[in-house]
Enzyme design. Structure first.
Site, PDB file in Angstrom:
ATOM      1  CE1 TYR A 185      44.155  43.927  19.592  1.00 34.89           C
ATOM      2  CE2 TYR A 185      45.701  42.006  19.967  1.00 34.89           C
ATOM      3  CZ  TYR A 185      45.163  42.870  19.173  1.00 34.89           C
ATOM      4  OH  TYR A 185      45.248  42.461  17.718  1.00 34.89           O
ATOM      5  CB  SER A 186      42.690  40.272  21.121  1.00 31.74           C
ATOM      6  OG  SER A 186      42.087  38.969  20.346  1.00 31.74           O
ATOM      7  CG  HIS A 187      42.987  34.896  24.796  1.00 34.56           C
ATOM      8  ND1 HIS A 187      43.719  34.792  25.996  1.00 34.56           N
ATOM      9  CD2 HIS A 187      41.962  33.936  24.729  1.00 34.56           C
ATOM     10  CE1 HIS A 187      43.272  33.728  26.718  1.00 34.56           C
ATOM     11  NE2 HIS A 187      42.379  33.051  25.605  1.00 34.56           N
TER      12      HIS A 187
END
Length: 248
Positions: free
Chosen positions: A102-104
């Protein structure tokens, strides 16, 4: 000096990886899936998502400088962060796993799929981007994502140095040259009104990863909140169940 890690609860164990104390957790049973956290977020951020996964061994850990893991005195590059993910799998005796980032953590997942392709079965990239070359998000939304993700957040604010190292890793790395090397079955999923990591980034990833599937849902950036997490977990399970396993 490194930052002292946070409190480790009874369900969490601590590994020594590259001289750093890394907090990790394994729950459930069945096909393994490893969860890679968003920037500044501890593994507790996956509670709503992981709780909806069924019949799977779920592996999660706090990256360097996050949650109960130690902060290094020097920044870790994206390849180094992906190496830690591979070492966590080693430590829990898992040769190959489905990977959800998720994301980073989605950036770490991309690097893991290229740097350690034999460890990645299927790949899921949630609300993430390619690093350098990405379509930037609205500054206010990015700051809110890092410091106050949502009112229901129960984890403490990030260690400033740990957060700085994560920002340094993503801002000095790009997956654009390597996306074509990813051969794991891939699902790219984003919220259609994500202002922190705009959906254009997911479209870029899906276009450059071979045979990637792109799904957009009615949500913002925080796909880990209970409402979006319930939808995302169902879509991820459907994807994992529909794609043939490459293990064994």
């Amino acid at each position: 000096m490194t930052r002292s890690p946070g409190i480790v609860d009874s369900d969490t164990f601590v590994l020594s990886i590259g001289g750093l104390r890394i907090a990790a957790r394994t729950t459930g049973s069945g096909d393994p899936v490893v969860l890679l956290n968003g920037m500044s977020r501890p593994m507790a951020s996956w509670a709503s998502f992981a709780g909806a996964l069924r019949d799977r061994t779920v592996v999660a850990f706090d990256g360097p400088g996050v949650g109960a893991s130690e902060t290094p005195i020097v920044p870790y590059s994206m390849p180094m962060l992906s190496d830690i993910a591979a070492r966590v799998l080693d430590a829990v005796g898992i040769e190959k796993a489905d990977v959800v980032g998720y994301s980073h953590g989605g950036a770490v997942a991309q690097q893991l799929a290229v740097g350690h392709p034999t460890r990645v079965n299927r790949l899921v990239l949630l609300a993430t981007a390619c690093g350098v070359g990405a379509v930037p998000g609205h500054p206010r939304d990015v700051i809110q994502m890092l410091l106050t993700p949502n009112r229901a957040t129960r984890w403490p604010r990030p260690d400033p140095l740990g957060l700085l190292w994560q920002v340094a890793a993503i801002s000095t790395w790009s997956s654009i040259p390597i996306l074509g090397c990813i051969d794991a079955p891939t699902l790219v999923l984003c919220g259609d009104y994500d202002r922190a990591v705009p959906p254009a980034n997911s479209r870029l990833l899906a276009a450059r990863i071979r045979d990637a599937r792109l799904v957009t849902i009615q949500a913002g950036h925080d796909l880990q909140k209970p409402g979006p997490a319930a939808i995302v977990s169902r879509l991820v399970e459907k994807f994992l169940d529909s794609q043939p396993s490459m293990t064994g």
